[in-house]
Write an enzyme that holds these catalytic residues in place. Structure first.
Site, PDB file in Angstrom:
ATOM      1  N   TYR A   1      41.523  68.740 -46.242  1.00 27.23           N
ATOM      2  CA  TYR A   1      42.045  67.378 -46.113  1.00 27.23           C
ATOM      3  C   TYR A   1      40.961  66.457 -45.563  1.00 27.23           C
ATOM      4  O   TYR A   1      40.781  65.333 -46.046  1.00 27.23           O
ATOM      5  CB  TYR A   1      43.253  67.387 -45.185  1.00 27.23           C
TER       6      TYR A   1
ATOM      7  N   LYS B   1      39.483  63.166 -47.514  1.00 28.43           N
ATOM      8  CA  LYS B   1      39.617  61.803 -46.975  1.00 28.43           C
ATOM      9  C   LYS B   1      38.260  61.185 -46.649  1.00 28.43           C
ATOM     10  O   LYS B   1      38.095  59.962 -46.773  1.00 28.43           O
ATOM     11  CB  LYS B   1      40.520  61.825 -45.741  1.00 28.43           C
TER      12      LYS B   1
END
Length: 275
Positions: free
Chosen positions: A179, A183
């Site tokens: 993640y 991002k």
């Protein structure tokens, strides 16, 4: 006496706005906020029931919305979403193929919001399947949709793209490896887009939410290396924000009120990034 100029507007009347992940959480709040300000909203979501509910909610309050259901990591779904956004809002408008904002023919705002959370896995524990799924949904899908929308914004000479990044895009201690990498990639994509097209009327910005009250799923083994290491930093999260708080920031960045803001990553995290 000369009157001062009117302040820049956050009115989206006559404009077409695409919001991904619009069936719940930040996306739902964002779709409703744009509709309240007069936009025609494309409600894009993987869940047909959720997309229909948000569309009905907008229409009940006098707004205009079109649901589009599918996985945006699939190029065919991306193409269908763009075609739907560009289609005339009414069949009798088909003659005006060039269209005007809000009646088909242009996409004025793209909000790349859809995403999923990882299991907070540390690098050594990330499986190939988790890595590929997180990168595909959280980074590749926004890229595919942005690439598809850009030619139409460029033809119109204007457009605003807003990405939902994350506190995890600003540090290495707010999520797992997959993640976090995705991002951070969103931030790079935001800035690259801003630099490349700033002289052609396109603005690209991102919000970086901290803790927010949404229904995003977390599947975490608290005994695993990632959660064990990252848990020490979670005390800095602070009070979770409402999804509407994130939506307000997204609407602002997409609006004429932010006309000179380009390439920015705006933390909406109650000061977490300042700790």
């Amino acid at each position: 006496m000369t009157q001062p100029p009117a302040p820049p507007s956050q009115d989206f009347a006559g404009r077409t706005v695409v919001v991904t992940g619009a069936g719940s959480g930040i996306g739902r709040a964002t779709a409703l906020a744009f509709a309240e300000r007069g936009a025609r909203v494309l409600v894009a979501d993987l869940n047909a029931e959720s997309a229909a509910e948000v569309t009905a909610r907008i229409e009940e309050t006098g707004g205009t919305a079109v649901p589009v259901v599918g996985d945006l990591s699939d190029q065919a779904v991306v193409d269908r979403l763009v075609a739907t956004a560009l289609a005339p809002a009414h069949p009798d408008a088909a003659q005006g193929a060039g269209g005007t904002s809000g009646s088909g023919g242009t996409i004025d705002v793209l909000v790349n919001n859809a995403g999923i959370m990882d299991s907070m896995s540390a690098v050594a524990d990330v499986t190939d399947a988790e890595w590929e799924r997180l990168l595909r949904i959280n980074l590749t899908a926004p890229f595919l949709l942005t690439r598809a929308v850009l030619p139409h914004m460029l033809a119109a000479g204007r457009g605003a793209v807003v990405f939902t990044a994350s506190e995890a895009a600003l540090r290495g201690s707010a999520a797992g490896a997959a993640y976090t990498a995705a991002k951070h990639g969103i931030v790079g994509l935001t800035k690259s887009l801003a630099v490349t097209y700033r002289h052609r009327g396109i603005r690209s910005n991102a919000v970086a939410p901290g803790g927010t009250l949404t229904n995003i799923r977390l599947d975490i083994d608290p005994e695993a290396a990632g959660p064990q290491a990252l848990g020490a930093y979670m005390g800095n999260v602070g009070q979770p924000a409402a999804a509407e708080t994130q939506a307000a920031a997204i609407v602002f960045l997409a609006s004429d009120a932010a006309s000179n803001i380009n390439g920015a990553v705006l933390p909406v995290d109650g000061g977490w990034s300042a700790v």
